[in-house]
Motif scaffolding. Structure first.
Motif, PDB file in Angstrom:
ATOM      1  N   ILE B 100      14.706   5.650  -8.143  1.00 34.44           N
ATOM      2  CA  ILE B 100      14.411   4.388  -7.452  1.00 34.44           C
ATOM      3  C   ILE B 100      13.294   3.973  -7.353  1.00 34.44           C
ATOM      4  CG2 ILE B 100      14.855   3.126  -5.329  1.00 34.44           C
ATOM      5  CD1 ILE B 100      17.547   4.612  -4.809  1.00 34.44           C
ATOM      6  N   LEU B 101      12.240   4.986  -6.812  1.00 30.27           N
ATOM      7  CA  LEU B 101      11.016   4.742  -6.610  1.00 30.27           C
ATOM      8  C   LEU B 101      10.146   4.382  -8.111  1.00 30.27           C
ATOM      9  CD1 LEU B 101       9.586   4.652  -4.055  1.00 30.27           C
ATOM     10  CD2 LEU B 101       8.610   6.999  -4.448  1.00 30.27           C
ATOM     11  N   ALA B 102      10.515   5.639  -8.938  1.00 26.42           N
ATOM     12  CA  ALA B 102       9.715   5.351 -10.073  1.00 26.42           C
ATOM     13  C   ALA B 102      10.266   3.931 -10.964  1.00 26.42           C
ATOM     14  CB  ALA B 102       9.963   6.396 -11.222  1.00 26.42           C
ATOM     15  N   ASN B 167      12.278   5.403   3.425  1.00 28.78           N
ATOM     16  CA  ASN B 167      13.706   6.218   3.070  1.00 28.78           C
ATOM     17  C   ASN B 167      14.418   5.175   1.939  1.00 28.78           C
ATOM     18  OD1 ASN B 167      16.178   4.811   4.297  1.00 28.78           O
ATOM     19  ND2 ASN B 167      14.663   5.195   6.231  1.00 28.78           N
ATOM     20  N   PRO B 168      15.371   5.825   0.855  1.00 24.25           N
ATOM     21  CA  PRO B 168      15.843   4.988   0.099  1.00 24.25           C
ATOM     22  C   PRO B 168      16.689   3.966   0.501  1.00 24.25           C
ATOM     23  CG  PRO B 168      16.569   7.295  -0.147  1.00 24.25           C
ATOM     24  CD  PRO B 168      15.504   7.124   0.909  1.00 24.25           C
ATOM     25  N   GLY B 169      17.405   4.070   1.809  1.00 25.95           N
ATOM     26  CA  GLY B 169      18.442   3.083   2.115  1.00 25.95           C
ATOM     27  C   GLY B 169      17.748   1.915   2.826  1.00 25.95           C
ATOM     28  N   ASP B 170      16.449   1.862   2.962  1.00 30.52           N
ATOM     29  CA  ASP B 170      16.048   0.578   3.613  1.00 30.52           C
ATOM     30  C   ASP B 170      15.015  -0.153   2.681  1.00 30.52           C
ATOM     31  OD1 ASP B 170      14.634  -1.181   5.256  1.00 30.52           O
ATOM     32  OD2 ASP B 170      13.670   0.487   6.773  1.00 30.52           O
ATOM     33  N   LYS B 252       4.911  12.280  -0.789  1.00 32.24           N
ATOM     34  CA  LYS B 252       4.447  13.084   0.447  1.00 32.24           C
ATOM     35  C   LYS B 252       4.087  12.147   1.512  1.00 32.24           C
ATOM     36  CE  LYS B 252       4.234  17.023   2.080  1.00 32.24           C
ATOM     37  NZ  LYS B 252       5.298  17.451   2.903  1.00 32.24           N
ATOM     38  N   ILE B 253       3.108  11.117   1.302  1.00 33.79           N
ATOM     39  CA  ILE B 253       2.609  10.528   2.092  1.00 33.79           C
ATOM     40  C   ILE B 253       3.469   9.640   2.905  1.00 33.79           C
ATOM     41  CG2 ILE B 253       0.984   8.710   2.422  1.00 33.79           C
ATOM     42  CD1 ILE B 253      -0.497   9.908   0.231  1.00 33.79           C
ATOM     43  N   PHE B 254       4.538   9.176   2.396  1.00 36.40           N
ATOM     44  CA  PHE B 254       5.396   8.212   2.841  1.00 36.40           C
ATOM     45  C   PHE B 254       6.607   8.844   3.491  1.00 36.40           C
ATOM     46  CE2 PHE B 254       3.046   5.278   0.249  1.00 36.40           C
ATOM     47  CZ  PHE B 254       3.063   4.088   1.327  1.00 36.40           C
ATOM     48  N   SER B 255       6.449  10.309   3.510  1.00 34.48           N
ATOM     49  CA  SER B 255       7.599  11.243   3.772  1.00 34.48           C
ATOM     50  C   SER B 255       9.004  10.729   3.061  1.00 34.48           C
ATOM     51  CB  SER B 255       7.788  11.147   5.416  1.00 34.48           C
ATOM     52  OG  SER B 255       6.700  11.318   6.200  1.00 34.48           O
ATOM     53  N   TYR B 256       9.110  10.411   1.949  1.00 33.45           N
ATOM     54  CA  TYR B 256      10.225  10.063   1.275  1.00 33.45           C
ATOM     55  C   TYR B 256      10.824  11.205   0.745  1.00 33.45           C
ATOM     56  CZ  TYR B 256      12.695   6.971  -2.152  1.00 33.45           C
ATOM     57  OH  TYR B 256      13.701   6.488  -2.818  1.00 33.45           O
TER      58      TYR B 256
END
Lengths: 314, 321
Positions: B100-102, B167-170, B252-256
């Motif tokens: 999702i992020l990429a 987090n991926p839900g938000d 790592k920084i966003f605690s994802y």
């Protein structure tokens, strides 16, 4: 021999360029100095290099690594009394202090030394290894070429930062291992560049001529081919110094490079993470330093590319 | 082609883990284990065998009632030493998050990078072009983790628009990591579009189109852009692979809760099966991604296909104009 060198019908930018400018750098410099950004970057890099060399004269290493908690999180320009070497000394924190009360400017100055060494050492290691492997692959061809290029493909198929992380994780946390990790990630790039440039040069008449008069392989590569392929290598190396500094900071930030209390730009930011809300100078001082350094190397690289490429001459 | 590369990747990663100075047997038993129990544990975990035996087991599986696994080829690397969860289940559950992020970052980079690149190329050396050139250089030089910290400081701590943790839900919390991750790719895509457009704009068929009296918009978007986008697509594809691997720092920084976080945590905890599994997984995805880009290239640019089959036809380009 000299006449052969001077008369060879070379197509390379760099050697042609060298010859035309009478084997001095005056024209090269004229070419580069048109690019104001590159010159400014060069000046910045020189200043940083001087700071790195004379870091001990500016700030003592023990001073920037020892805690003085009563001076923690001072704002830029504030001063405090530091107990150092069994004496109380009045000290002005030009860029403020971190959460252990250490002088940020002093740590940046000593961090510059680490970054410079990493930048140049990794590029030197990668250039030497990648250059030799690339030269063998390009010049010898055949089985050597296949083997080396397959190995390169394999290294390239692991994302660079991940490869560096995996290597540091495997070898353990140390300065030397950090160097190995970063240079390993750069080697494939050099192999490709050197091989590609050698392939374009090696079948030209002047190489054949050199072989005809009985020059050995090593001599041909070092004396006849190498001077013709330097410009892409110089450009790539300049850009790589910038990325090496960036990667070193990133790895240190993850706790996989140089660990505190040793001063390093990346680990300064890592330590700053929890305090940026109260002390934004902890965030901006090291970050802007990294950004400026990497940017400077990128600008110099671009400037060199333009200055060494006759196609772009206007 | 793909098989030897994948084989090599697993060999390198496995060799790296093999020389890691951690001792999983000691870790399982604790510091006070007797030497006999330690030797027994080592044998049980299969760590007393030579390198190549271990590597073959790693690929084809290892039979043991506690520590056994089916092997990498069958998608099973046993359980994590720390969490005792199945390694590949953990990877598969976190991979979609990284995806999702990429994908978000690539989308963002393309949607901004290409138009800006076109704009720069149509007005080369203008103020706008210079401005975006500087912007692209900054984007390419900025350390990812610092960019993330500045964004967190500005938008989470000061302005309080976006949360600092993600987090991926938000959806709202995804904005900052996506922007962070896309910065570098955006700079690359912007520069690539610009230089490729500039090159195409000098071609004869563009001049022909202009001479025919075509609208400049049609020339740019119909004639130039189509050809200029070919290298951009390649770069975008390669960037997607880099984004999957490069998400490590951002996550790592966003605690994802993505693959990168799992990987770094595993490295901190010296959780060998987890590191092996995740690094191999990313490397394999990356390789397949690159292969996919190569294949795609043939479809977008019919010229490259003909080059592979027989001698390139110079007519091909003329027919495009």
């Amino acid at each position: 021999m000299t006449t052969t060198v001077a008369a060879r019908p070379s197509t390379s930018n760099f050697s042609r360029f060298l010859r035309r400018s009478g084997r001095n750098f005056s024209q090269f410099w004229r070419q580069l100095s048109r690019n104001k950004l590159a010159v400014a970057s060069l000046a910045l890099v020189l200043v940083f290099a001087l700071v790195a060399i004379f870091a001990d004269l500016l700030y003592e290493y023990d001073f920037v690594t020892s805690n003085s908690l009563e001076n923690a999180l001072l704002k830029p320009g504030e001063s405090g009394v530091v107990y150092y070497h069994e004496k109380d000394i009045e000290h002005t924190f030009i860029l403020g202090s971190d959460n252990y009360g250490r002088d940020i400017l002093g740590r940046l100055v000593h961090g510059a030394r680490v970054s410079m060494i990493i930048g140049f050492a990794t590029v030197a290691i990668a250039l030497l290894t990648g250059g030799i492997l690339g030269a063998i692959a390009g010049y010898k061809g055949g089985l050597f070429d296949t083997l080396i290029m397959r190995a390169t493909d394999i290294l390239l198929s692991i994302p660079t930062i991940l490869l560096a992380i995996a290597i540091v994780a495997a070898l353990g946390n140390s300065f030397f291992n950090l160097l190995i990790a970063i240079s390993t990630s750069m080697i494939p790039g050099y192999i490709r560049i050197v091989r590609a440039s050698i392939i374009t040069v090696k079948d030209q008449e002047f190489v054949e001529a050199a072989r005809c008069i009985g020059a050995g392989d090593l001599r041909i590569v070092l004396k006849h081919i190498l001077p013709n392929i330097t410009s892409p290598i110089i450009v790539q190396s300049t850009l790589n110094v910038g990325s090496a500094i960036n990667w070193a900071a990133s790895l240190s930030f993850l706790g996989l490079g140089i660990l505190p209390p040793k001063p390093e730009w990346g680990n300064m930011l890592s330590e700053a993470r929890e305090f940026i809300q109260y002390a934004p100078h902890l965030l901006f001082a090291p970050g802007l330093t990294i950004l400026l350094t990497v940017l400077a190397y990128n600008l110099i690289g671009d400037g060199l590319r333009d200055a060494l490429d006759p196609k772009l001459k206007r | 082609m793909l098989v030897p590369v994948l084989f090599g990747v697993t060999l390198i990663v496995f060799a790296l883990m093999y020389i890691t100075p951690s001792d999983p047997a000691q870790m399982m038993l604790g510091a006070n284990a007797s030497p006999a129990a330690y030797t027994q544990m080592k044998a049980d975990m299969g760590l007393d065998k030579p390198f190549f035996v271990q590597y073959v087991r790693f690929l084809f599986g290892y039979k043991h009632e506690i520590f056994g696994y089916k092997g990498l080829l069958f998608g099973d690397l046993g359980r994590s030493y720390i969490s005792n969860r199945n390694v590949f289940e953990l990877i598969l559950s976190s991979f979609p998050n990284t995806l999702i992020l990429a994908a978000g970052a690539l989308f963002f980079a393309l949607i901004l990078g290409i138009p800006i690149g076109i704009l720069s190329a149509t007005k080369p050396y203008s103020i706008i072009d210079m401005l975006f050139t500087v912007f692209a250089l900054l984007g390419a030089s900025m350390p990812v983790f610092w960019a993330a910290m500045v964004l967190i400081y500005t938008f989470a701590n000061k302005l309080r628009i976006f949360p600092a943790m993600s987090n991926p839900g938000d959806m709202l919390s995804l904005v900052l990591p996506i922007v962070t991750l896309s910065m570098y790719s955006m700079a690359i895509i912007m520069r690539m579009t610009r230089s490729s457009m500039l090159e195409v704009m000098e071609q004869d068929y563009i001049r022909t189109a202009r001479v025919k009296g075509m609208d400049e918009k049609v020339v740019i978007f119909k004639h130039a852009l189509r050809n200029a986008l070919i290298p951009v697509v390649t770069v975008a594809g390669l960037q997607f692979g880099q984004l999957l691997g490069g998400a490590v720092l951002t996550e790592k920084i966003f605690s994802y809760p993505g693959l990168g976080t799992i990987m770094v945590d595993a490295i901190y905890q010296k959780d060998t099966p987890q590191i092996l599994g995740s690094v191999c997984f990313v490397a394999i995805t990356f390789t397949i991604m690159n292969l996919f880009v190569d294949i795609l290239y043939g479809f977008i640019d019919p010229r490259s296909k003909t080059t592979f089959r027989r001698k390139a036809k110079p007519v091909a380009q003329r027919s495009r104009a």
